[in-house]
Design an enzyme around this catalytic site. Structure first.
Site, mmCIF file in Angstrom:
data_model
loop_
_atom_site.group_PDB
_atom_site.id
_atom_site.type_symbol
_atom_site.label_atom_id
_atom_site.label_comp_id
_atom_site.label_asym_id
_atom_site.label_seq_id
_atom_site.Cartn_x
_atom_site.Cartn_y
_atom_site.Cartn_z
ATOM 1 N N VAL A 11 0.830 -1.202 0.000
ATOM 2 C CA VAL A 11 0.000 0.000 0.000
ATOM 3 C C VAL A 11 0.869 1.258 0.000
ATOM 4 O O VAL A 11 0.752 2.118 -0.875
ATOM 5 C CB VAL A 11 -0.955 0.001 1.223
ATOM 6 C CG1 VAL A 11 -1.721 1.308 1.299
ATOM 7 C CG2 VAL A 11 -1.906 -1.175 1.144
ATOM 8 N N ASP A 30 10.544 4.146 6.135
ATOM 9 C CA ASP A 30 10.495 2.765 6.614
ATOM 10 C C ASP A 30 11.579 2.592 7.672
ATOM 11 O O ASP A 30 12.610 3.262 7.620
ATOM 12 C CB ASP A 30 10.717 1.784 5.452
ATOM 13 C CG ASP A 30 10.127 0.417 5.758
ATOM 14 O OD1 ASP A 30 9.107 0.061 5.142
ATOM 15 O OD2 ASP A 30 10.681 -0.297 6.633
ATOM 16 N N LYS A 35 16.125 -2.074 3.368
ATOM 17 C CA LYS A 35 15.071 -1.817 2.390
ATOM 18 C C LYS A 35 15.176 -0.397 1.834
ATOM 19 O O LYS A 35 15.023 -0.165 0.634
ATOM 20 C CB LYS A 35 13.707 -1.957 3.100
ATOM 21 C CG LYS A 35 12.795 -3.004 2.502
ATOM 22 C CD LYS A 35 11.569 -3.183 3.387
ATOM 23 C CE LYS A 35 10.310 -2.766 2.676
ATOM 24 N NZ LYS A 35 9.096 -2.956 3.484
ATOM 25 N N THR A 119 -6.142 -0.452 6.072
ATOM 26 C CA THR A 119 -7.512 -0.854 6.415
ATOM 27 C C THR A 119 -7.621 -0.955 7.932
ATOM 28 O O THR A 119 -6.937 -1.764 8.550
ATOM 29 C CB THR A 119 -7.836 -2.210 5.764
ATOM 30 O OG1 THR A 119 -7.634 -2.072 4.366
ATOM 31 C CG2 THR A 119 -9.271 -2.629 6.040
ATOM 32 N N LEU A 151 -6.494 -1.344 -4.101
ATOM 33 C CA LEU A 151 -5.579 -1.999 -5.041
ATOM 34 C C LEU A 151 -5.482 -3.493 -4.786
ATOM 35 O O LEU A 151 -5.568 -3.957 -3.654
ATOM 36 C CB LEU A 151 -4.196 -1.359 -4.983
ATOM 37 C CG LEU A 151 -3.414 -1.323 -3.671
ATOM 38 C CD1 LEU A 151 -2.615 -2.589 -3.466
ATOM 39 C CD2 LEU A 151 -2.473 -0.127 -3.677
ATOM 40 N N LYS A 202 -14.551 0.463 2.782
ATOM 41 C CA LYS A 202 -13.450 -0.466 2.499
ATOM 42 C C LYS A 202 -13.791 -1.887 2.951
ATOM 43 O O LYS A 202 -13.666 -2.858 2.195
ATOM 44 C CB LYS A 202 -12.185 0.033 3.199
ATOM 45 C CG LYS A 202 -11.032 -0.924 3.173
ATOM 46 C CD LYS A 202 -10.456 -1.092 1.801
ATOM 47 C CE LYS A 202 -9.608 -2.310 1.704
ATOM 48 N NZ LYS A 202 -8.429 -2.228 0.947
ATOM 49 N N CYS A 258 -5.840 -9.520 2.367
ATOM 50 C CA CYS A 258 -7.018 -8.685 2.652
ATOM 51 C C CYS A 258 -8.286 -9.460 2.979
ATOM 52 O O CYS A 258 -8.857 -9.304 4.053
ATOM 53 C CB CYS A 258 -7.280 -7.757 1.477
ATOM 54 S SG CYS A 258 -5.971 -6.545 1.279
ATOM 55 N N LYS A 261 -8.408 -11.498 6.296
ATOM 56 C CA LYS A 261 -8.272 -10.601 7.456
ATOM 57 C C LYS A 261 -9.494 -9.687 7.597
ATOM 58 O O LYS A 261 -10.038 -9.501 8.680
ATOM 59 C CB LYS A 261 -6.992 -9.786 7.225
ATOM 60 C CG LYS A 261 -6.780 -8.590 8.098
ATOM 61 C CD LYS A 261 -5.396 -8.008 7.895
ATOM 62 C CE LYS A 261 -5.259 -7.134 6.667
ATOM 63 N NZ LYS A 261 -5.917 -5.850 6.727
ATOM 64 N N ARG A 325 0.656 -15.039 1.750
ATOM 65 C CA ARG A 325 -0.246 -14.914 2.893
ATOM 66 C C ARG A 325 -1.602 -15.577 2.635
ATOM 67 O O ARG A 325 -2.253 -15.309 1.631
ATOM 68 C CB ARG A 325 -0.431 -13.438 3.263
ATOM 69 C CG ARG A 325 0.748 -12.909 4.077
ATOM 70 C CD ARG A 325 0.633 -11.446 4.348
ATOM 71 N NE ARG A 325 0.893 -10.649 3.152
ATOM 72 C CZ ARG A 325 0.859 -9.321 3.135
ATOM 73 N NH1 ARG A 325 0.553 -8.653 4.221
ATOM 74 N NH2 ARG A 325 1.118 -8.669 2.024
#
Ligand code: UDX
Length: 441
Positions: A11, A30, A35, A119, A151, A202, A258, A261, A325
């Protein structure tokens, strides 16, 4: 506008890169130094089609940093795009959101809008605004806005640049005006509402899609019993524009970061308010069962998988991503191994991630051919193009027993009829086109 983004996962990073593409200056924050240096060299830490190219094109407007003070201090808008993983009880874990909120409160030195893209349960935006206001280090005005993303992984860049809608949940007009300014170059309907409604849009959207999948999976299960073909049923339903033809593909259940969860989180929230969301509960239950559909089917062919050579095609929760996931492979492969199967697996991009979870008792293959060599049964978990384009006649040439259990209906039945295989898919007739019986092979 000067924009900061907290979190560089699917996201956060995609949002940051797409906002830079639209002309904004964006600092992505981050905590992971490795990274951050990777991203500063123009490399995306996640596999997402088109993302790396868009990053490269906009590097002048993009900045990646672990120094959140620098990023937040004078930002006009700060997006929070950190993860909200599921807790043991199904509720959403908001620890990362609160930690970003605390850092924002400590650093902002001018008025700004904090936008929650992650979310989060209905009511969280209100709580985060109160939290930030009570932790402010400088006397500034801060407005929290809900702006959920829609997305999908694998098409995240396209879904963001050409989003179906922009939902803005605000309590004060100034925050709504600021967000409209951020999105002025996006061509999409804008819905401005209050924060709780935006949060609910959402959840309701994701849970409706999950419900649609579980619905068609139940219809598929019944089709198998009564001898109907679920693909034809879905096709016939989909022409009704009130139903629509998308998200009617039956299979071995939905996975990803998503749907599982968000269904559980909304169900939990309703329970918390003494209300039972019966439809969502049903979607969750159907999905849990559906994930085991192929392993149950395998019992028709083998009493146990002990000593059976099993080929697995596809590990990720869907094609176009290396994300595992809630993937059906995660539930099924340990069961096969526990049962004593010799498992070989192939996936074009998911193997490295799967190895971290299951380093032993499984042979990872570089090609579909290697995976199928001498196999007694094949399980298809992900509808990669490489699988869909794979010549069906090769199964019988490569496998010891060409039994193909297809959890994603990759092939049409007419091809299976010519392929000299047993082909058992979801919600459709089982095809046995073997030229000789299995015992004689
Ligand atoms: C989803 C939503 O689509 C997106 O709008 C939201 O922002 C995040 O969650 P994503 O999880 O990336 O996106 O994947 P999606 O393409 O929606 O697929 C989710 C799961 O549903 C996958 O496991 C997929 O295989 C399954 N699925 C999807 C089906 O089983 N049948 C379908 O018809 C469609």
């Amino acid at each position: 506008m000067k924009i900061a983004v907290a979190g560089t996962g699917y996201v956060g990073l995609v949002t940051g890169v797409c906002l830079a593409e639209k002309g904004h200056t964006v600092s992505c924050v981050d905590i992971d130094e490795r990274k951050v240096s990777l991203m500063n060299s123009g490399v995306s830490p996640i596999y997402e089609p088109g993302l790396q190219e868009l990053m490269g094109k906009n590097m002048e407007k993009l900045h990646f940093t672990t120094n959140y003070q620098e990023a937040y201090r004078d930002a006009d808008v700060i997006f929070i795009g950190v993860g909200t993983p599921e807790k043991q009880d199904g509720s959403a874990n908001l620890a990362y959101v609160y930690s970003a909120a605390e850092q924002i409160a400590q650093c902002i030195e001018k008025d700004c809008v904090v936008v929650i893209k992650s979310t989060v349960p209905v009511g969280t935006n209100d709580k985060i605004e109160d939290f930030i206001k009570s932790h402010l280090a400088h006397p500034v005005n801060v407005y929290v806005a809900s702006n959920p993303e829609f997305l999908s992984q694998g098409t995240a860049v396209r879904d963001t640049l050409y989003t179906s809608r922009i939902v803005i949940g605000v309590e004060e007009p100034i925050a709504g005006d600021t967000l409209q300014e951020v999105y002025k170059d996006f061509k999409a309907p804008v819905i401005v509402t209050n924060r709780k409604s935006a949060e609910m849009i959402k959840y309701a959207s994701n849970d409706f899609l999950a419900l649609k999948i579980s619905f068609i999976n139940e219809i598929a299960n019944l089709c198998e019993i009564i001898g109907a073909n679920v693909d034809d049923v879905a096709l016939g339903m989909g022409y009704d524009s009130r139903i629509g033809n998308r998200f009617l593909n039956s299979g071995i259940g939905y996975g990803g970061s998503c749907f599982p969860k968000d269904t559980k989180a909304l169900h939990w929230l309703a329970n918390f308010h003494d209300y039972e969301l019966k439809t969502i509960k049903a979607a969750i239950d159907v999905n849990e069962n559906q994930k085991l559909k192929l392993i149950k089917k395998s019992r028709k062919y083998f009493d146990s998988l002990k000593g059976v050579n099993v080929a697995v095609l596809g590990l990720t929760f869907k094609p176009g991503t290396d994300d595992l996931r809630e993937a059906p492979s995660l539930v099924n492969i340990p069961l096969m191994i526990e049962d004593g199967a010799n498992v070989k697996a192939w996936d074009p991009v998911g193997i490295n991630n799967f190895k971290k979870i299951q380093p032993e008792n499984i042979t990872y293959c570089e090609s579909i051919e290697d995976t199928l060599e001498e196999a007694d049964i094949c399980f298809i978990f992900t509808e990669w193009d490489e699988v869909k384009d794979f010549d069906l006649s090769k199964y019988s040439k490569l496998m010891r027993k060409p039994i193909v259990l297809d959890g994603r209906n990759c092939y049409d039945l007419s091809s299976a009829r010519k392929a000299n295989i047993i082909y058992d898919s979801i919600g459709r007739e089982t095809i046995n086109s073997l030229e000789t019986t299995l015992v004689n092979r």
